[in-house]
Each structure stands twice: as C-alpha cells, then as structure tokens.
Write an enzyme that holds these catalytic residues in place. Structure first.
Site, PDB file in Angstrom:
ATOM      1  N   TRP A  32       0.857  -1.199   0.000  1.00 52.85           N
ATOM      2  CA  TRP A  32       0.000   0.000   0.000  1.00 52.85           C
ATOM      3  C   TRP A  32       0.888   1.243   0.000  1.00 52.85           C
ATOM      4  O   TRP A  32       1.927   1.262   0.662  1.00 52.85           O
ATOM      5  CB  TRP A  32      -0.877   0.034   1.264  1.00 52.85           C
ATOM      6  CG  TRP A  32      -2.229  -0.585   1.077  1.00 52.85           C
ATOM      7  CD1 TRP A  32      -2.499  -1.910   0.913  1.00 52.85           C
ATOM      8  CD2 TRP A  32      -3.487   0.101   1.058  1.00 52.85           C
ATOM      9  NE1 TRP A  32      -3.842  -2.108   0.789  1.00 52.85           N
ATOM     10  CE2 TRP A  32      -4.482  -0.883   0.880  1.00 52.85           C
ATOM     11  CE3 TRP A  32      -3.876   1.426   1.191  1.00 52.85           C
ATOM     12  CZ2 TRP A  32      -5.833  -0.577   0.829  1.00 52.85           C
ATOM     13  CZ3 TRP A  32      -5.226   1.739   1.143  1.00 52.85           C
ATOM     14  CH2 TRP A  32      -6.190   0.744   0.948  1.00 52.85           C
ATOM     15  N   VAL A  95       3.196   2.098   5.471  1.00 56.72           N
ATOM     16  CA  VAL A  95       2.772   3.497   5.528  1.00 56.72           C
ATOM     17  C   VAL A  95       1.258   3.527   5.678  1.00 56.72           C
ATOM     18  O   VAL A  95       0.539   3.053   4.790  1.00 56.72           O
ATOM     19  CB  VAL A  95       3.178   4.252   4.239  1.00 56.72           C
ATOM     20  CG1 VAL A  95       2.638   5.675   4.265  1.00 56.72           C
ATOM     21  CG2 VAL A  95       4.690   4.250   4.076  1.00 56.72           C
ATOM     22  N   ILE A  97      -1.981   5.965   6.069  1.00 54.51           N
ATOM     23  CA  ILE A  97      -2.418   7.356   5.904  1.00 54.51           C
ATOM     24  C   ILE A  97      -3.877   7.441   6.330  1.00 54.51           C
ATOM     25  O   ILE A  97      -4.717   6.668   5.861  1.00 54.51           O
ATOM     26  CB  ILE A  97      -2.238   7.820   4.441  1.00 54.51           C
ATOM     27  CG1 ILE A  97      -0.753   7.706   4.049  1.00 54.51           C
ATOM     28  CG2 ILE A  97      -2.722   9.266   4.280  1.00 54.51           C
ATOM     29  CD1 ILE A  97      -0.443   8.047   2.612  1.00 54.51           C
ATOM     30  N   SER A 100     -11.134   8.544   6.340  1.00 57.03           N
ATOM     31  CA  SER A 100     -12.294   9.146   7.015  1.00 57.03           C
ATOM     32  C   SER A 100     -12.965   8.181   7.992  1.00 57.03           C
ATOM     33  O   SER A 100     -13.987   8.513   8.584  1.00 57.03           O
ATOM     34  CB  SER A 100     -13.294   9.632   5.967  1.00 57.03           C
ATOM     35  OG  SER A 100     -13.576   8.574   5.083  1.00 57.03           O
ATOM     36  N   THR A 101     -12.406   6.980   8.140  1.00 59.98           N
ATOM     37  CA  THR A 101     -12.994   6.026   9.096  1.00 59.98           C
ATOM     38  C   THR A 101     -11.971   5.709  10.195  1.00 59.98           C
ATOM     39  O   THR A 101     -10.889   6.283  10.222  1.00 59.98           O
ATOM     40  CB  THR A 101     -13.365   4.704   8.382  1.00 59.98           C
ATOM     41  OG1 THR A 101     -12.152   4.044   8.006  1.00 59.98           O
ATOM     42  CG2 THR A 101     -14.227   4.949   7.158  1.00 59.98           C
ATOM     43  N   HIS A 103     -10.339   2.971  10.452  1.00 56.03           N
ATOM     44  CA  HIS A 103      -9.399   1.949   9.976  1.00 56.03           C
ATOM     45  C   HIS A 103      -7.965   2.224  10.432  1.00 56.03           C
ATOM     46  O   HIS A 103      -7.257   1.337  10.919  1.00 56.03           O
ATOM     47  CB  HIS A 103      -9.442   1.945   8.441  1.00 56.03           C
ATOM     48  CG  HIS A 103      -9.487   0.592   7.848  1.00 56.03           C
ATOM     49  ND1 HIS A 103     -10.642   0.019   7.400  1.00 56.03           N
ATOM     50  CD2 HIS A 103      -8.528  -0.320   7.634  1.00 56.03           C
ATOM     51  CE1 HIS A 103     -10.394  -1.182   6.926  1.00 56.03           C
ATOM     52  NE2 HIS A 103      -9.109  -1.412   7.060  1.00 56.03           N
ATOM     53  N   PHE A 128      10.882  -0.639  14.110  1.00 58.49           N
ATOM     54  CA  PHE A 128       9.529  -0.104  13.889  1.00 58.49           C
ATOM     55  C   PHE A 128       9.524   0.789  12.640  1.00 58.49           C
ATOM     56  O   PHE A 128       9.743   1.998  12.721  1.00 58.49           O
ATOM     57  CB  PHE A 128       9.066   0.663  15.123  1.00 58.49           C
ATOM     58  CG  PHE A 128       7.624   1.083  15.056  1.00 58.49           C
ATOM     59  CD1 PHE A 128       6.617   0.144  14.929  1.00 58.49           C
ATOM     60  CD2 PHE A 128       7.273   2.422  15.110  1.00 58.49           C
ATOM     61  CE1 PHE A 128       5.278   0.524  14.860  1.00 58.49           C
ATOM     62  CE2 PHE A 128       5.937   2.818  15.048  1.00 58.49           C
ATOM     63  CZ  PHE A 128       4.943   1.867  14.926  1.00 58.49           C
ATOM     64  N   ARG A 142       8.173  12.373   5.227  1.00 61.12           N
ATOM     65  CA  ARG A 142       8.907  11.394   6.037  1.00 61.12           C
ATOM     66  C   ARG A 142       9.604  10.318   5.207  1.00 61.12           C
ATOM     67  O   ARG A 142      10.345   9.507   5.739  1.00 61.12           O
ATOM     68  CB  ARG A 142       7.954  10.792   7.077  1.00 61.12           C
ATOM     69  CG  ARG A 142       7.709  11.759   8.218  1.00 61.12           C
ATOM     70  CD  ARG A 142       6.416  11.553   8.941  1.00 61.12           C
ATOM     71  NE  ARG A 142       6.238  12.587   9.980  1.00 61.12           N
ATOM     72  CZ  ARG A 142       5.888  13.853   9.726  1.00 61.12           C
ATOM     73  NH1 ARG A 142       5.671  14.249   8.479  1.00 61.12           N
ATOM     74  NH2 ARG A 142       5.764  14.730  10.714  1.00 61.12           N
TER      75      ARG A 142
END
Ligand code: DLZ
Length: 171
Positions: A32, A95, A97, A100-101, A103, A128, A142
């Site tokens: 992802w 990663v 990001i 809107s939920t 998750h 990590f 980042r």
C-alpha cells in the site's frame, strides 16, 4: 559542547561505529502507498550497505498491507531460519495514511503492538518501520520526497544494524 549543539527532535549521534558486514537483514514491506514505501525501502538499504551489510545478505519480502506486517515478518524469520540462513534483524516497513474512518487507528494500534510483541516472542530485534501519517504530505515528507523532508527509512536501516550487533553481543 554546549546544550545548544544538541537538536531537540530526531535520532541523536550513534555511540560507536557499527560494522554490519556479517549481518543478514530481512525487510518486509507492505504494498500500500507504493511510491512512499519504495523511497523508504531504498533509504533503508542505502544505510544498511553504508554500514557494510552485503547486498546478498539483505532479503526483501512483501505483504499486501501494513496489517499483514507482524505475521509476514514472523513468517520471513521462520522461513530464513528453516533454510539455515537465519536473520539477525528484521525491518517491517509500512505506511498508514489516515482516511475518514477508524481503519487507521485500528491498524496502527494492532501493528505497533504486534511488532513489539513479536520481537520478544522470537528474541530478535524488530525495527519499527511504520509511518502513521495524518496526511499524504506528511508521508511524502517522512520518506524524503519533499524539499524539507527526511527519509526515515535511512534511520531504520541504521537502527537495524545497531540493534542486530547489540543482539549478537548479548548472545
Ligand atoms: C485497508 C487499508 C487501508 C484503508 N489503508 C491502508 C494504508 O493506509 N496502509 C496500508 O499499509 N494498508 C492499508 N489498508 C490495508 C490493510 O493493511 C490490510 O492489507 C487489509 O485490510 C487486508 O488485511
């Protein structure tokens, strides 16, 4: 040296030079947010090789998303041990990001705890390498993909070598 010579944020100077020439390092990365992941993986490999880790001793595996990182990492450790090419340290990279939920919160929490638990269960350092960003811009920063950015993958590569040597010295 005055107190003002130290920065407040970020990783400080290393305590000594770490020689990675005898280390085997596993990198497990999610697929992802691919462009950010690619930059982080490259940054990590640059620092691993700068510390002496040989190209052929860096094993890269992928998993679908960050949620799969803990189990994917455990699987790579076991598979390499079974092949008589055991790893000295693993670096899972993902990663997240925020959308809107909820998750993001659930995955970030599960993966953080999963990776922390894994290193104690398996007695191997697990770095990590998870970015938990509120915006796409934060993720690009980042991964060193903006002008003012810094590639955190580089810090993770250096941390991997340091922790692998510390682990070796304790065993
Ligand atoms: C489902 C999902 C979402 C919404 N966002 C991300 C993300 O930002 N970063 C990431 O690495 N993975 C994401 N995923 C996928 C999950 O981590 C996981 O792969 C799927 O839920 C399948 O278990």
């Amino acid at each position: 040296m005055s107190a003002f010579d130290h920065s407040v944020k970020g990783v400080g100077a290393v305590d000594r030079v770490y020689d990675g020439s005898n280390l085997r390092v596993g990198i497990v990365h999610a697929r992802w947010n691919d462009s950010v992941i690619s930059a982080l993986v490259k940054g990590a490999i640059v620092k691993l090789e700068a510390a002496g880790v040989k190209k052929e001793n860096i094993v890269v595996e992928t998993v679908p998303g960050s949620y799969e990182l803990p189990y994917g990492t455990k699987t790579l450790i076991r598979q390499q041990a079974k092949n008589c090419t055991p790893l000295d340290v693993v670096l899972p990279i993902g990663v997240l990001i925020k959308g809107s939920t909820m998750h993001f919160e659930y995955i970030a929490d599960a993966v953080s705890h999963g990776l922390m638990k894994l290193q104690f269960d398996i007695d191997l350092p697990v770095i990590f390498g998870l970015l938990t960003c509120l915006t796409e811009h934060q993720a690009l920063q980042r991964a060193g993909l903006t002008e003012d950015g810094h590639n955190h993958g580089e810090d993770w590569g250096s941390a991997a070598v340091e922790m692998a040597i510390k682990h070796q010295n304790a065993n």
